[in-house]
Design a protein around this motif. Structure first.
Motif, short mmCIF file in Angstrom:
data_model
loop_
_atom_site.label_atom_id
_atom_site.label_comp_id
_atom_site.label_asym_id
_atom_site.label_seq_id
_atom_site.Cartn_x
_atom_site.Cartn_y
_atom_site.Cartn_z
N GLN A 60 0.82 -1.21 0.00
CA GLN A 60 0.00 0.00 0.00
C GLN A 60 0.86 1.26 0.00
O GLN A 60 0.64 2.19 -0.77
N LYS A 116 3.92 4.50 -6.92
CA LYS A 116 3.06 3.32 -7.10
C LYS A 116 3.53 2.52 -8.31
O LYS A 116 3.57 1.28 -8.28
N GLU A 119 6.61 0.64 -7.35
CA GLU A 119 6.29 -0.52 -6.51
C GLU A 119 5.86 -1.70 -7.39
O GLU A 119 6.27 -2.85 -7.17
N LEU A 133 -1.66 -7.35 -5.10
CA LEU A 133 -1.74 -5.89 -5.00
C LEU A 133 -2.49 -5.52 -3.73
O LEU A 133 -3.70 -5.74 -3.64
N VAL A 136 -3.12 -0.76 -3.45
CA VAL A 136 -2.19 0.10 -4.18
C VAL A 136 -2.83 1.41 -4.62
O VAL A 136 -2.13 2.35 -5.01
#
Length: 463
Positions: A60, A116, A119, A133, A136
């Motif tokens: 997250q 993001k 990531e 995920l 996210v």
């Protein structure tokens, strides 16, 4: 989950979503049962082995190496692969994530959407078969959210199997082919996003039961002087902006119920009010004084109390000792009995605590512990109490008792900010409500002016 699927996982706080991801990612081992991932037995696998076997987890809140470039961050993730495959994997991850033209940029200079993307790029560099995920979409604005949804679609279209845990219901509705709903660690139901959002059982676990709602309804009160006034409050964690331009006020003896789906920013609001999360902009005025930059301990001493999610009691101390900790400093442990008069009000509210005074808090039931947590806050004779997830994990009869206590506290003249997952009952005791969606206020006013249909849209994205 079948190969090539994109499956969403939903459920309220405590449903088991994070635990499920930690099991699949190899961070935890199951206590019983079987877990097969990507054709391997994952019942005894380690975190590193899970990545090598084709599982990648995007978190997250991105935490890259901020002093390394984008490419260097992705390079590090590729080290689970044989050396000869790394460059191709990194190039592919950067291209698919949309970062190829920014690969030499320092990670610390990236905006939230770019973080993001990074990531997800680090996950793609593992050459995963299964992509996990974990929320996210948290903190993204509308335009950035659309870009992230497009990126997840591309990842899925590239042949990856995707499991998505997400509180932003728009993401679930636009991406998931199938949704599994968890409740207290068990599967409640599954179906398409439209099917599960209309399932009465799903609606109940998100909005709470309306049973005994009428008995909890509070008579309208005449508002006193304003105790707490918040204007344009924005706050968050690192690059993630959770609250945006939140404004409201609470008068003496008034109950303000704060509503919103998981991830809406309710707990962040509680922490920002108490000074546990730094305010980025806006003001917090308490009893006429601006306390925006005041530390937590000073806010508590001035009469702003928090009953935190999870209770946070000292398990090795007795009930009496935990309650005394809430007294103002001049009373404390060494004070005589007459100096501890605020505790009389606690025992009036929860007579059972008198019987439990010498028992260690760690030996109490969940409901009894919550009574102690409320009593500890009340012992400081606060002017405002913030309750964060008061009923989490408790039986309905205990929830009713605690909400009755909240009403009594307000009747004594204390202002209340109530963050509560049992929506119908929380609305029943409220003088007014504040509804948050992705960190912004979407409604502020009387509970009677907010319809059931609007509630379902706010929590489940249902039409």
């Amino acid at each position: 989950v079948n190969e090539g699927e994109l499956v969403g996982i939903m459920g309220p706080n405590g449903a088991g979503k994070s635990t499920f991801f930690s099991l699949v990612a190899g961070a935890r081992k199951p206590s019983s049962g079987k877990l097969h991932v990507c054709g391997k037995d994952f019942s005894k696998i380690s975190l590193g082995d899970a990545a090598r076997h084709g599982v990648g987890l995007a978190h997250q809140i991105p935490k890259p190496f901020r002093k390394l470039t984008v490419r260097q961050n992705v390079d590090i993730a590729s080290y689970v692969l044989p050396r000869k495959r790394r460059k191709v994997a990194v190039d592919y991850a950067l291209e698919l994530s949309g970062l190829a033209d920014r690969q030499d940029k320092m990670a610390g200079d990236l905006g939230l959407l770019e973080l993001k993307r990074l990531e997800i790029a680090r996950v793609l560099a593992l050459e995963p078969k299964l992509v996990l995920l974990d929320e996210v979409a948290a903190g993204l604005n509308e335009a950035d959210l659309d870009e992230l949804i497009a990126l997840v679609r591309e990842v899925h279209a590239s042949g990856k199997t995707v499991i998505l845990v997400e509180h932003v219901q728009e993401v679930i509705h636009k991406l998931a082919e199938r949704v599994v709903v968890l409740e207290w660690g068990s599967k409640l139901t599954e179906g398409t996003p439209a099917e599960v959002s209309k399932d009465p059982r799903v609606v109940e676990i998100y909005l709470g039961s309306a049973q005994n709602e009428d008995a909890l309804k509070r008579e309208p009160t005449k508002a006193g002087e304003t105790r707490l006034k918040v204007e344009g409050l924005s706050a968050g964690y690192g690059p993630v902006k959770v609250l945006n331009d939140v404004s409201f006020d609470v008068a003496q003896g008034e109950i303000l119920t704060v509503l919103g789906a998981n991830g809406a920013g309710k707990t962040t609001l509680a922490k920002a009010l108490e000074g546990m999360v730094k305010t980025r902009s806006g003001t917090v005025v308490f009893k006429g004084d601006v306390i925006t930059d005041l530390p937590t301990f000073a806010r508590q001493r001035s009469g702003l109390a928090l009953v935190p999610e999870g209770r946070r009691l000292f398990g090795d101390l007795t009930v009496r000792e935990n309650l005394r900790l809430g007294l103002q400093s001049e009373r404390g442990f060494k004070a005589s009995h007459k100096d501890q008069s605020p505790l009389n009000k606690v025992y009036e509210l929860f007579p059972k605590l008198l019987e439990l005074n010498d028992r260690q808090a760690g030996q109490l039931s969940g409901g009894e512990q919550q009574m102690v947590a409320v009593g500890r806050a009340l012992a400081g004779e606060p002017d405002v109490i913030i309750f964060d997830e008061l009923s989490l994990g408790l039986a309905p009869i205990i929830v009713d008792r605690l909400l009755e206590a909240v009403v009594q506290i307000a009747n004594w003249g204390t202002s209340v900010v109530l963050i509560e997952q049992n929506i119908h009952k929380a609305m029943a005791v409220a003088d007014k409500i504040l509804v948050l969606k992705r960190g912004e206020v979407v409604f502020s006013g009387k509970p009677s002016d907010f319809s059931e249909a609007e509630l379902q849209r706010a929590y489940l994205g249902a039409d």
